[in-house]
Design an enzyme around this catalytic site. Structure first.
Site, PDB file in Angstrom:
ATOM      1  N   HIS A  70     -14.131  -0.737   1.315  1.00 14.29           N
ATOM      2  CA  HIS A  70     -13.593  -1.993   0.795  1.00 14.29           C
ATOM      3  C   HIS A  70     -14.656  -2.832   0.089  1.00 14.29           C
ATOM      4  O   HIS A  70     -14.398  -3.983  -0.225  1.00 14.29           O
ATOM      5  CB  HIS A  70     -13.014  -2.826   1.944  1.00 14.29           C
ATOM      6  CG  HIS A  70     -11.588  -2.512   2.270  1.00 14.29           C
ATOM      7  ND1 HIS A  70     -11.126  -1.236   2.446  1.00 14.29           N
ATOM      8  CD2 HIS A  70     -10.510  -3.319   2.454  1.00 14.29           C
ATOM      9  CE1 HIS A  70      -9.825  -1.283   2.742  1.00 14.29           C
ATOM     10  NE2 HIS A  70      -9.433  -2.525   2.750  1.00 14.29           N
ATOM     11  N   GLU A  85      -0.660   1.566  -6.409  1.00 14.07           N
ATOM     12  CA  GLU A  85      -1.563   1.236  -7.515  1.00 14.07           C
ATOM     13  C   GLU A  85      -1.419   2.179  -8.697  1.00 14.07           C
ATOM     14  O   GLU A  85      -1.438   1.747  -9.846  1.00 14.07           O
ATOM     15  CB  GLU A  85      -3.016   1.204  -7.039  1.00 14.07           C
ATOM     16  CG  GLU A  85      -3.385  -0.041  -6.245  1.00 14.07           C
ATOM     17  CD  GLU A  85      -3.031   0.044  -4.777  1.00 14.07           C
ATOM     18  OE1 GLU A  85      -2.432   1.062  -4.366  1.00 14.07           O
ATOM     19  OE2 GLU A  85      -3.324  -0.916  -4.026  1.00 14.07           O
TER      20      GLU A  85
HETATM   21  C1  TPP Z   1      -4.698   1.396  -1.775  1.00 12.85           C
HETATM   22  C2  TPP Z   1      -4.698   0.091  -1.076  1.00 12.85           C
HETATM   23  N1  TPP Z   1      -4.047  -0.950  -1.632  1.00 12.85           N
HETATM   24  C3  TPP Z   1      -4.021  -2.143  -1.017  1.00 12.85           C
HETATM   25  C4  TPP Z   1      -4.648  -2.322   0.176  1.00 12.85           C
HETATM   26  C5  TPP Z   1      -4.613  -3.684   0.865  1.00 12.85           C
HETATM   27  N2  TPP Z   1      -3.771  -3.623   2.062  1.00 12.85           N
HETATM   28  C6  TPP Z   1      -4.323  -3.398   3.265  1.00 12.85           C
HETATM   29  S1  TPP Z   1      -3.190  -3.276   4.442  1.00 12.85           S
HETATM   30  C7  TPP Z   1      -1.926  -3.538   3.396  1.00 12.85           C
HETATM   31  C8  TPP Z   1      -0.523  -3.528   3.927  1.00 12.85           C
HETATM   32  C9  TPP Z   1      -0.159  -2.225   4.556  1.00 12.85           C
HETATM   33  O1  TPP Z   1       1.020  -2.307   5.297  1.00 12.85           O
HETATM   34  P1  TPP Z   1       1.549  -1.108   6.171  1.00 12.85           P
HETATM   35  O2  TPP Z   1       1.232   0.192   5.521  1.00 12.85           O
HETATM   36  O3  TPP Z   1       2.982  -1.358   6.452  1.00 12.85           O
HETATM   37  O4  TPP Z   1       0.712  -1.147   7.518  1.00 12.85           O
HETATM   38  P2  TPP Z   1       0.679  -2.297   8.627  1.00 12.85           P
HETATM   39  O5  TPP Z   1      -0.322  -3.296   8.175  1.00 12.85           O
HETATM   40  O6  TPP Z   1       2.034  -2.841   8.764  1.00 12.85           O
HETATM   41  O7  TPP Z   1       0.183  -1.631   9.870  1.00 12.85           O
HETATM   42  C10 TPP Z   1      -2.412  -3.734   2.108  1.00 12.85           C
HETATM   43  C11 TPP Z   1      -1.578  -4.041   0.940  1.00 12.85           C
HETATM   44  C12 TPP Z   1      -5.355  -1.218   0.708  1.00 12.85           C
HETATM   45  N3  TPP Z   1      -6.043  -1.318   1.853  1.00 12.85           N
HETATM   46  N4  TPP Z   1      -5.349  -0.035   0.075  1.00 12.85           N
END
Ligand code: TPP
Ligand code: MG
Lengths: 353, 363
Positions: free
Chosen positions: A129, A60
């Site tokens: 959230h 972000e």
């Molecule tokens: C700062 C932020 N941006 C966006 C999100 C929304 N979001 C939640 S999980 C996610 C994907 C994360 O993927 P990863 O780090 O690979 O973890 P995984 O879900 O594969 O365990 C996103 C974009 C968030 N929670 N926090």
């Protein structure tokens, strides 16, 4: 009359403005190949291609700041935050850079950028959230802020936002994107009939005026969502519907409420609110953020400054409870503004009428 | 800086009972998550809910290499870590049911699982938000001269956040006893790591950028994961000269592990998964971490099929009981809105009681 959901209205606004102005692009997480985490940008990649509909990593700070730089250079970015809760990691870019650039550069660099995304409790997401950023951000001079409550307003205001030469914070609501989705039934059940004016076949039915591709809604013009004579209720965004539900209930008791939706907070159309208060002499303000140093407090103060003599009772604010958003469903429902709280507030202020 | 695998593997020293314990934990997580999905579909659980199925070996193998008081901190896909850490499943389930009996009294939900007794410093829902806090835990060990190691889990998507990079840098300049583990399941929501992360096919460069040790492990293989962590943790522990203020060339310093894993389910409970093919998922499911360990045990005559079936049966029962406990637990009273906001309450706020889970041990 067309039936569209709020998400469709947002997409139409972006699509029309991108067709109109080649400098406009959309950037954010999952906006392109995934078709939008909440399907707001569905189909836009296919229409505009990867140059203008751009997926980002979860960075972000990076892409919000990129947007500010691109805007300084003359492009017109739309930066989507999957949720405004996630903008906090980019606070420096959106609060220090975007709104202050014009001032700090002595008028040399304007920042025509739109930051948009879901704001407010999405439903049992827990406190990190469930941010409502309107109160804490609206104190920053240099930014504009819109919080639409209907698809029509969303479309008209988003088009104005994209055309604006100033940074706009555009606050949507996950729970309004597709009305009737899981989660919203909690608020509908006690007053189901009150939502029908805005619903048709489970979808929202905006007026036909928006068939005009140049339909826009100016900032700083409040909309009187329901006219009335006995008590003014000011509300923004999703709580507008709670206010309408409350007004409907109260009409059965003979209390005729006027529901005013300012639609933008910066600029704020205080004149329309004051005019209404001079007529009704009572005011309840609904605000889905926390009460301390809130938009509700600000509106109350501005009304006191301009119309104290016209108030027949104190002003009551209906806000979130002053606690972090809980996960548990029953606690969250209690913590957020809802029709019952508004009804009680209106009864309490108008008891001496 | 890639630390090679030693000729004799630390897991060779694990006896049958220890291996069966690893199996027990993985089976418990699997069955628990299956229950979780059912309960979510039945709308008993709300909010965002991220399932750990497929990744069990990563949490179980790494946590097995830790002492019970070594802190861990992770992201929102956190049920597996809590269970591997020893949380009773019923408290985790009750949390997701939003009940007072939940580990966080129903205030945190699926993405925010905490367990003080088991040194689990939380699931954290803002991507990479846990990384700086992980550094803070490790800083505390150095500050207090304790011989502990913190493990900080993150998703591959978190590699792209500023907070991750600042955390790596701080840990490196102060040589803090922390292991950052990327649970690299190739996807952050619908974004494949190759689209979101620079140098995605060689994450060792992330460690190299901060002069940090790097290791890779097969996150679908609990023994390989265990071996990797056992080696790193042993090197880190006992290097007492790593205390703050010690010369920079002493102490083993932090490490960065790329645990290659795969999630078998969608990103969250509402993910149509159009970004990957059914064949891809099916192919990866052929290397199921539980089946892999079962084969290992059976081939070496370390366990009988009856023993394994009994463990699975117990996992199912525990998950069933957890669900029942959560379902029957009383609702969270509205008065809890105003507790736990302040440790020293004023005005409308009140002191909260500890969650049932901790009441026996903490004051
Ligand atoms: C700062 C932020 N941006 C966006 C999100 C929304 N979001 C939640 S999980 C996610 C994907 C994360 O993927 P990863 O780090 O690979 O973890 P995984 O879900 O594969 O365990 C996103 C974009 C968030 N929670 N926090
Ligand atoms: Mg991932």
């Amino acid at each position: 009359m067309r039936n569209i959901q709020l998400r469709d209205a947002l997409r139409e606004a972006m699509t029309e403005e991108m067709e109109r102005d080649p400098r406009v692009f959309l950037m954010g997480e999952e906006v392109a190949e995934y078709n939008g985490a909440y399907k707001v940008s569905e189909g836009m990649l296919a229409k505009f291609g990867p140059r203008r509909i751009i997926d980002t990593p979860i960075s972000e700070t990076g892409f919000a700041g990129l947007g500010v730089g691109a805007a300084m250079y003359g492009l017109r970015p739309i930066i989507e935050f999957m949720s405004w809760s996630f903008c906090l990691v980019a606070a420096d870019q959106i609060l220090n850079n975007a709104p202050k650039m014009l001032y700090m550069s002595g008028g040399q660099f304007k920042v025509p950028i739109v930051f948009r995304g879901n704001n407010g409790a999405g439903g049992q997401l827990g406190s990190t959230h469930s941010w409502c950023v309107e109160s804490m951000f609206s104190c920053v001079p240099g930014l504009k802020m819109a919080i639409p409550s209907t698809p029509r307003d969303a479309k008209g205001l988003l088009k104005t936002s994209i055309r604006s030469d100033d940074p706009v914070f555009f606050l949507e609501s996950e729970r309004m994107l597709g009305w009737g989705a899981r989660g919203d039934r909690d608020f509908e059940t006690p007053y189901p009939d009150t939502f029908t004016p805005y619903l048709s076949g489970g979808k929202w039915a905006p007026p036909t005026i928006e068939e005009d591709a140049d339909f826009t809604i100016p900032f700083g013009v409040a909309d009187i969502k329901k006219a009335g004579t006995d008590c003014t209720i000011v509300a923004l965004g999703r709580p507008v519907h709670f206010a309408l539900a409350a007004a409907h209930e109260l009409s059965k008791e003979g209390i005729d409420c006027e529901v005013i939706d300012p639609r933008t907070v910066r600029p704020l159309d205080i004149e329309t609110i004051v005019r209404s208060v001079k007529k009704t002499n009572y005011l309840v303000i609904v605000d889905q953020s926390w009460p301390f140093a809130s938009i509700a407090s600000e509106i109350a103060m501005q009304v006191y400054e301009r119309a104290m003599d016209h108030l027949d009772n104190k002003i009551i604010r209906v806000c979130n409870d002053d606690v972090p958003a809980p996960y548990a469903r029953n606690l969250e429902l209690e913590m957020l503004p809802h029709p019952r709280k508004i009804i009680e507030a209106v009864r309490a202020v108008t008891y001496n009428a | 800086m890639i630390s090679g695998k030693p000729a004799t593997r630390p897991s060779d020293a694990l006896d049958a009972a220890a291996l069966l314990e690893l199996l027990r934990q993985m089976m418990l997580i699997r069955r628990f998550e299956e229950r979780t999905m059912q309960s979510y579909q039945a709308t008993k659980i709300g909010g965002f809910c991220h399932i750990y199925i497929g990744q069990e070996a990563t949490a179980v193998g790494s946590i097995a290499a830790l002492r019970k008081d070594d802190p861990i901190i992770t992201a929102y896909r956190d049920h597996g870590h809590a269970l591997a850490r020893g949380m009773e499943p019923k408290y985790c389930m009750a949390e997701m049911y939003g009940k007072l009996a939940g580990c966080a009294k129903g205030k945190g939900g699926s993405m925010h699982i905490f367990d003080k007794d088991n040194a689990m410093y939380g699931g954290h829902a803002i991507v990479a938000g846990q990384c700086p806090m992980g550094v803070g835990l490790a800083f505390s060990h150095a500050y207090l001269g304790e011989d502990k190691v913190t493990v900080c889990y993150l998703g591959d998507g978190a590699l792209n956040q500023g907070a991750f990079h600042e955390s790596m840098n701080l840990a490196a300049i102060w040589r803090l006893p922390i292991i950052f583990v990327v649970e690299n399941n190739s996807y952050s929501m619908g974004t494949h790591i190759s689209r979101g992360t620079a140098a995605a096919d060689d994450l060792s460069v992330k460690a190299a950028a901060y002069g940090m040790r790097y290791a890779e492990c097969d996150g679908m293989d609990v023994l390989d994961t265990y071996d990797t962590f056992r080696t790193l943790v042993d090197a880190m522990r006992g290097s007492s000269s790593r205390a703050l203020g010690a010369p920079a060339d002493t102490g083993s310093g932090p490490a960065f592990v790329n645990a290659k894993t795969y999630r078998f389910k969608g990103h969250s409970m509402s993910d149509p998964q159009k970004y990957r093919t059914k064949e891809e998922v099916a192919g990866r499911q052929e290397r199921d971490p539980i089946s892999t360990l079962v084969s290992h045990l059976v081939e070496r005559n370390l366990a009988t099929q009856e023993q394994i079936d009994a463990i699975d049966k117990q996992a199912k029962e525990l998950s069933h009981d957890a669900e029942k406990f959560a379902e029957e637990a009383p609702a969270l009273p509205l008065s809890e809105l105003y507790t736990d906001v302040y440790a020293e309450p004023f005005g409308p706020y009140k002191v909260g009681e500890l969650p049932e889970m901790l009441r026996k041990t903490q004051k």
